[in-house]
Motif scaffolding. Structure first.
Motif, short mmCIF file in Angstrom:
data_model
loop_
_atom_site.label_atom_id
_atom_site.label_comp_id
_atom_site.label_asym_id
_atom_site.label_seq_id
_atom_site.Cartn_x
_atom_site.Cartn_y
_atom_site.Cartn_z
N ASP A 72 0.87 -1.16 0.00
CA ASP A 72 0.00 0.00 0.00
C ASP A 72 0.91 1.21 0.00
O ASP A 72 1.47 1.57 1.04
N ARG A 73 1.07 1.82 -1.14
CA ARG A 73 2.03 2.92 -1.25
C ARG A 73 1.58 4.13 -0.46
O ARG A 73 2.40 4.90 0.04
N ALA A 74 0.28 4.30 -0.33
CA ALA A 74 -0.21 5.44 0.44
C ALA A 74 0.17 5.31 1.91
O ALA A 74 0.42 6.31 2.60
N LYS A 75 0.19 4.06 2.39
CA LYS A 75 0.55 3.82 3.79
C LYS A 75 2.02 3.46 3.95
O LYS A 75 2.47 3.25 5.08
N ASN A 76 2.73 3.40 2.81
CA ASN A 76 4.15 3.08 2.86
C ASN A 76 4.40 1.77 3.62
O ASN A 76 5.31 1.67 4.46
N THR A 77 3.60 0.79 3.30
CA THR A 77 3.65 -0.49 4.00
C THR A 77 3.57 -1.63 2.99
O THR A 77 2.83 -1.55 2.01
N VAL A 78 4.34 -2.66 3.25
CA VAL A 78 4.30 -3.89 2.47
C VAL A 78 3.78 -5.00 3.35
O VAL A 78 4.15 -5.09 4.53
#
Length: 123
Positions: A72-78
């Motif tokens: 989730d690029r918006a949350k900067n999380t993989v």
């Protein structure tokens, strides 16, 4: 880049867990990210990887069809969704950011490694 893996825990065989890899400095949005694991007494091994925009993913044969990597690029999380867990999936799981935008199974391209999270699968 400061990565932090979380979401590990104790689960029974056949259960599911979702691991998260967060970048506290919000700087790995243009990098591939990989998941690796290391079981007691064994060498670190590749699990899954995803490229910078989620368009390409790679999996170790041992987890294909059971694990799914996403970001989730918006949350900067993989994320690493792990289903149908097996006893042999027990390990410390690490996430790492590649120096490149592409995904890779090669540890050498990963320059930033986060702290691991322990996954224990009981039989």
């Amino acid at each position: 880049v400061q990565l932090q893996a979380s979401g590990g825990g104790l689960v029974q065989t056949g259960g599911s867990l979702r691991l998260s890899c967060a970048d506290s400095r919000r700087t790995f949005s243009n990098n591939g990210v990989g998941w690796f694991r290391q079981a007691p007494g064994k060498e670190r091994e590749f699990v899954a990887a995803i490229d910078w925009n989620g368009g390409n993913t790679y999996y170790a044969d041992s987890v294909k069809g059971r694990f799914t990597v996403s970001r989730d690029r918006a949350k900067n999380t993989v994320y690493l969704q792990m289903n149908n867990l097996r006893y042999e999936d027990t390990a410390v799981y690490y996430c790492a950011a590649s120096r490149y935008a592409s995904a890779s199974s090669q540890p050498a391209v990963y320059t930033n490694w986060g702290q691991g999270t322990l996954v224990t699968v009981s039989s």
